[in-house]
Write a protein that holds these residues in place. Structure first.
Motif, PDB file in Angstrom:
ATOM      1  N   PRO A 188       0.825  -1.206   0.000  1.00 61.56           N
ATOM      2  CA  PRO A 188       0.000   0.000   0.000  1.00 61.56           C
ATOM      3  C   PRO A 188       0.858   1.254   0.000  1.00 61.56           C
ATOM      4  CG  PRO A 188       0.049  -0.978   2.192  1.00 61.56           C
ATOM      5  CD  PRO A 188       0.734  -1.946   1.274  1.00 61.56           C
ATOM      6  N   ILE A 189       0.343   2.297  -0.619  1.00 62.77           N
ATOM      7  CA  ILE A 189       1.036   3.589  -0.604  1.00 62.77           C
ATOM      8  C   ILE A 189       0.904   4.189   0.789  1.00 62.77           C
ATOM      9  CG2 ILE A 189       0.689   5.975  -1.349  1.00 62.77           C
ATOM     10  CD1 ILE A 189       0.689   5.158  -4.122  1.00 62.77           C
ATOM     11  N   THR A 190       1.966   4.719   1.309  1.00 64.62           N
ATOM     12  CA  THR A 190       1.966   5.417   2.590  1.00 64.62           C
ATOM     13  C   THR A 190       2.438   6.842   2.349  1.00 64.62           C
ATOM     14  OG1 THR A 190       4.266   4.886   3.154  1.00 64.62           O
ATOM     15  CG2 THR A 190       2.580   3.257   3.741  1.00 64.62           C
ATOM     16  N   PRO A 191       2.190   7.755   3.313  1.00 61.14           N
ATOM     17  CA  PRO A 191       2.628   9.136   3.112  1.00 61.14           C
ATOM     18  C   PRO A 191       4.108   9.266   2.780  1.00 61.14           C
ATOM     19  CG  PRO A 191       1.114   9.025   4.948  1.00 61.14           C
ATOM     20  CD  PRO A 191       1.400   7.597   4.531  1.00 61.14           C
ATOM     21  N   ASN A 192       4.954   8.409   3.349  1.00 65.09           N
ATOM     22  CA  ASN A 192       6.384   8.498   3.100  1.00 65.09           C
ATOM     23  C   ASN A 192       6.783   8.056   1.701  1.00 65.09           C
ATOM     24  OD1 ASN A 192       6.955   9.484   5.648  1.00 65.09           O
ATOM     25  ND2 ASN A 192       7.164   7.448   6.539  1.00 65.09           N
ATOM     26  N   ASP A 193       5.858   7.383   0.999  1.00 60.89           N
ATOM     27  CA  ASP A 193       6.183   6.874  -0.333  1.00 60.89           C
ATOM     28  C   ASP A 193       6.429   7.979  -1.339  1.00 60.89           C
ATOM     29  OD1 ASP A 193       6.120   4.313   0.449  1.00 60.89           O
ATOM     30  OD2 ASP A 193       4.250   3.763  -0.505  1.00 60.89           O
ATOM     31  N   ASN A 194       6.017   9.212  -1.028  1.00 63.31           N
ATOM     32  CA  ASN A 194       6.317  10.293  -1.963  1.00 63.31           C
ATOM     33  C   ASN A 194       7.813  10.571  -1.992  1.00 63.31           C
ATOM     34  OD1 ASN A 194       4.865  11.980  -3.827  1.00 63.31           O
ATOM     35  ND2 ASN A 194       5.631  13.730  -2.668  1.00 63.31           N
ATOM     36  N   ASN A 195       8.503  10.160  -0.937  1.00 64.56           N
ATOM     37  CA  ASN A 195       9.950  10.331  -0.900  1.00 64.56           C
ATOM     38  C   ASN A 195      10.674   9.078  -1.394  1.00 64.56           C
ATOM     39  OD1 ASN A 195       9.702  12.923   0.260  1.00 64.56           O
ATOM     40  ND2 ASN A 195       9.472  12.034   2.295  1.00 64.56           N
ATOM     41  N   THR A 196      10.117   7.905  -1.112  1.00 65.06           N
ATOM     42  CA  THR A 196      10.794   6.661  -1.479  1.00 65.06           C
ATOM     43  C   THR A 196      10.530   6.256  -2.924  1.00 65.06           C
ATOM     44  OG1 THR A 196       8.931   5.365  -0.621  1.00 65.06           O
ATOM     45  CG2 THR A 196      10.730   5.828   0.899  1.00 65.06           C
ATOM     46  N   ARG A 197       9.382   6.605  -3.477  1.00 65.68           N
ATOM     47  CA  ARG A 197       9.120   6.349  -4.890  1.00 65.68           C
ATOM     48  C   ARG A 197       9.880   7.381  -5.719  1.00 65.68           C
ATOM     49  NH1 ARG A 197       4.793   3.396  -3.096  1.00 65.68           N
ATOM     50  NH2 ARG A 197       3.727   2.051  -4.601  1.00 65.68           N
ATOM     51  N   ILE A 198      10.642   6.918  -6.687  1.00 65.38           N
ATOM     52  CA  ILE A 198      11.513   7.811  -7.448  1.00 65.38           C
ATOM     53  C   ILE A 198      10.702   8.767  -8.313  1.00 65.38           C
ATOM     54  CG2 ILE A 198      13.274   7.900  -9.247  1.00 65.38           C
ATOM     55  CD1 ILE A 198      14.378   5.290  -8.171  1.00 65.38           C
ATOM     56  N   SER A 220      -2.331  27.537  -6.524  1.00 65.16           N
ATOM     57  CA  SER A 220      -3.072  27.224  -5.294  1.00 65.16           C
ATOM     58  C   SER A 220      -4.054  26.073  -5.480  1.00 65.16           C
ATOM     59  CB  SER A 220      -3.828  28.462  -4.804  1.00 65.16           C
ATOM     60  OG  SER A 220      -4.781  28.881  -5.766  1.00 65.16           O
ATOM     61  N   ASP A 221      -4.305  25.681  -6.732  1.00 58.24           N
ATOM     62  CA  ASP A 221      -5.235  24.573  -6.999  1.00 58.24           C
ATOM     63  C   ASP A 221      -4.580  23.210  -6.822  1.00 58.24           C
ATOM     64  OD1 ASP A 221      -7.103  26.479  -7.645  1.00 58.24           O
ATOM     65  OD2 ASP A 221      -6.805  26.315  -9.814  1.00 58.24           O
ATOM     66  N   ALA A 222      -3.257  23.181  -6.645  1.00 54.66           N
ATOM     67  CA  ALA A 222      -2.531  21.912  -6.580  1.00 54.66           C
ATOM     68  C   ALA A 222      -2.564  21.320  -5.183  1.00 54.66           C
ATOM     69  CB  ALA A 222      -1.087  22.108  -7.031  1.00 54.66           C
ATOM     70  N   PHE A 223      -2.701  20.005  -5.103  1.00 57.40           N
ATOM     71  CA  PHE A 223      -2.631  19.303  -3.822  1.00 57.40           C
ATOM     72  C   PHE A 223      -1.162  19.011  -3.487  1.00 57.40           C
ATOM     73  CE2 PHE A 223      -2.426  15.461  -1.229  1.00 57.40           C
ATOM     74  CZ  PHE A 223      -3.254  15.817  -0.185  1.00 57.40           C
ATOM     75  N   SER A 224      -0.811  19.136  -2.218  1.00 60.20           N
ATOM     76  CA  SER A 224       0.570  18.922  -1.795  1.00 60.20           C
ATOM     77  C   SER A 224       0.690  17.709  -0.883  1.00 60.20           C
ATOM     78  CB  SER A 224       1.109  20.154  -1.062  1.00 60.20           C
ATOM     79  OG  SER A 224       1.175  21.268  -1.922  1.00 60.20           O
ATOM     80  N   VAL A 225       1.766  16.949  -1.049  1.00 63.56           N
ATOM     81  CA  VAL A 225       2.107  15.828  -0.176  1.00 63.56           C
ATOM     82  C   VAL A 225       3.460  16.130   0.452  1.00 63.56           C
ATOM     83  CG1 VAL A 225       2.684  13.377  -0.048  1.00 63.56           C
ATOM     84  CG2 VAL A 225       0.823  14.138  -1.524  1.00 63.56           C
ATOM     85  N   ASN A 226       3.488  16.188   1.772  1.00 65.26           N
ATOM     86  CA  ASN A 226       4.733  16.494   2.486  1.00 65.26           C
ATOM     87  C   ASN A 226       5.398  17.765   1.969  1.00 65.26           C
ATOM     88  OD1 ASN A 226       4.376  14.154   3.995  1.00 65.26           O
ATOM     89  ND2 ASN A 226       5.698  12.911   2.692  1.00 65.26           N
ATOM     90  N   GLY A 227       4.582  18.794   1.693  1.00 65.32           N
ATOM     91  CA  GLY A 227       5.117  20.077   1.300  1.00 65.32           C
ATOM     92  C   GLY A 227       5.445  20.234  -0.168  1.00 65.32           C
ATOM     93  N   SER A 228       5.235  19.189  -0.975  1.00 60.87           N
ATOM     94  CA  SER A 228       5.523  19.267  -2.407  1.00 60.87           C
ATOM     95  C   SER A 228       4.247  19.009  -3.198  1.00 60.87           C
ATOM     96  CB  SER A 228       6.588  18.239  -2.797  1.00 60.87           C
ATOM     97  OG  SER A 228       6.749  18.189  -4.211  1.00 60.87           O
ATOM     98  N   ASN A 229       4.057  19.772  -4.301  1.00 61.73           N
ATOM     99  CA  ASN A 229       2.875  19.508  -5.123  1.00 61.73           C
ATOM    100  C   ASN A 229       3.132  18.445  -6.185  1.00 61.73           C
ATOM    101  OD1 ASN A 229       4.327  20.813  -7.128  1.00 61.73           O
ATOM    102  ND2 ASN A 229       3.007  22.599  -7.241  1.00 61.73           N
TER     103      ASN A 229
END
Length: 467
Positions: A188-198, A220-229
């Motif tokens: 399953p995808i986890t929040p940290n996967d935005n960093n571990t997935r290349i 401003s319309d973009a969704f962000s994960v861990n501070g990155s859109n």
């Protein structure tokens, strides 16, 4: 303030504040969507069913005039209300430093067949209580209809309550009622996967290609994960538009020397659990019609690398974030199915360095896009193919549309594919493409293209593309 300690019960009910810590304030909003906030729950157990109603909300609903809802308030306890006004704006003075604010929502009056014990359906302390829809017998069901906001002012003879629309609040706070379990056997995808997935590799080609950025007017319309859109998956990344619930742009890498043949059997389309579901366009758009779940980054483009890498990329491609509603003949659109063959055509027509190309694609969001089932359906899509030939960076941009002059794409006339410049794509999408791509673009825009009455020649065969 963000980061402040939140307690429950509140000090009015129990002044042992140090013992009643719930968590920390993480997001808040004050405006037309509502007066709302969200906090963490830390070191505390909780139940999801509403006190005295014994129902756990599982869906968001939109109240209409005459609907009967029920809430369990901190002060008024269990009360019923009938929706008497919708799309209400209440002006409230929040005091020094904030001033007057307009809060949007709807109004509920006392349900005459189920009057409250003390004649009140709103009193201090009720704020935030969940209004649930009811069945014919008056019992609460699992559809959330509103979040209690307030009631009539002192001296007003009419008894009523005000509630905020849950969909608006959930969008502003970037929350969802539940996280779906994985629909297959993949990790399953986890929040940290935005960093571990290349994700998209800017250094994939021998010349660096930075990921495009959004222009200020749509950032401003973009969704962000861990501070990155930029949201990462295996071999591709994307920027998600929260309002349109679709990807603004997807970027992916293709290694033609490492393709694997993997089946799609058993892989289901699914939400990305890192993102609230109300920011993603799901199955509700695709049932019982001619709209297909169309991949932006083609599944076949992503299935390369090691066995485990290709397998995960195969699965990742089925997230709704990489899907857009497309007519069922989309990938066969135009003569010879040009749109679905663009990537293949590069390998066939060009001596591509190391058999590697990078691609950007996505929807073109227009204000006059057709609204269907509460969502705007894009009528144009773009694709940009980047490659290196004989040491030289090359880029080719394409647009899929009914025609260049914005005729409705949901009519049944054939789709058409056009070749464009990077600047034209940028103007249509509000995306800033890197200087490297702009400098490499050699497409010459026909002089008369700005004239509405002049239609640019569309591509009827792959052979018409000047690589």
């Amino acid at each position: 303030q963000i980061g402040d300690i939140i307690v429950q019960p509140g000090p009015h009910d129990d002044n042992r504040v140090s013992q009643n810590q719930l968590g920390k304030l993480v997001r808040s909003h004050l405006g037309h969507a509502g007066d709302c906030a969200i906090a963490t729950i830390e070191g505390r157990q909780f139940k999801t069913n509403i006190l005295d109603l014994n129902v756990t909300p599982e869906q968001l609903g939109i109240p209409e005039l005459g609907d009967i809802l029920i809430k369990s308030g901190r002060t008024t306890n269990v009360t019923y209300g009938r929706v008497t006004r919708i799309d209400v704006l209440s002006r409230i003075n929040y005091g020094e430093g904030v001033g007057d604010k307009e809060i949007g929502g709807f109004e509920l009056s006392i349900e005459r067949t189920r009057k409250p014990r003390n004649g009140e359906i709103s009193q201090g302390g009720d704020s935030g209580a969940v209004w649930l829809f009811t069945d014919k017998s008056g019992k609460a069901i699992n559809v959330l209809g509103g979040l209690h906001f307030g009631g009539e002012s002192d001296g007003n003879p009419d008894e009523f309550a005000l509630a905020c629309y849950p969909k608006s609040v959930f969008e502003k706070l970037e929350i969802t009622l539940k996280t779906l379990p994985p629909s297959d056997t993949s990790d399953p995808i986890t929040p940290n996967d935005n960093n571990t997935r290349i994700g998209f590799d800017s250094n994939f080609l021998s010349k660096k290609i930075p990921f495009p950025k959004l222009k200020t007017e749509i950032s401003s319309d973009a969704f962000s994960v861990n501070g990155s859109n930029i949201i990462n998956y295996v071999h591709f990344s994307l920027i998600l538009n929260k309002k349109r619930r679709l990807a603004t742009i997807v970027g992916w890498n293709i290694d033609g020397s490492k393709f694997l043949s993997l089946s799609r059997k058993g892989i289901k389309f699914k939400f990305d659990s890192r993102i609230p579901e109300n920011f993603q366009m799901g199955e509700e758009i695709y049932s019982s019609n001619r709209l297909d779940r169309g991949h932006i980054a083609r599944r076949a483009d992503l299935v390369w690398g090691t066995q485990s890498e290709a397998k995960q990329a195969n699965i990742d491609s089925f997230h709704f974030t990489n899907i857009a509603p497309q007519m069922d003949n989309f990938n066969q659109s135009g003569a010879g199915g040009i749109w679905g063959r663009l990537e293949d055509a590069v390998f066939q027509e060009v001596d591509v360095e190391n058999l590697r190309i990078s691609v950007f694609g996505g929807s073109v969001f227009n204000n006059n896009d057709k609204t269907y089932r509460g969502a705007k359906i894009p009528k144009e899509f773009f694709k940009i193919i980047v490659y290196i030939e004989q040491g030289r960076l090359k880029v080719k941009a394409f647009l899929l549309s009914q025609n260049i002059n914005q005729i409705e794409i949901l009519d049944l006339d054939p789709f058409k594919v056009y070749q464009l410049s990077i600047s034209e794509v940028s103007d249509r999408t509000k995306i800033d493409f890197p200087r490297e791509l702009i400098d490499a673009d050699t497409f010459v825009v026909p002089q008369a293209i700005s004239e509405v009455e002049t239609e640019r020649k569309y591509l009827s065969t792959i052979e018409e593309i000047v690589w």
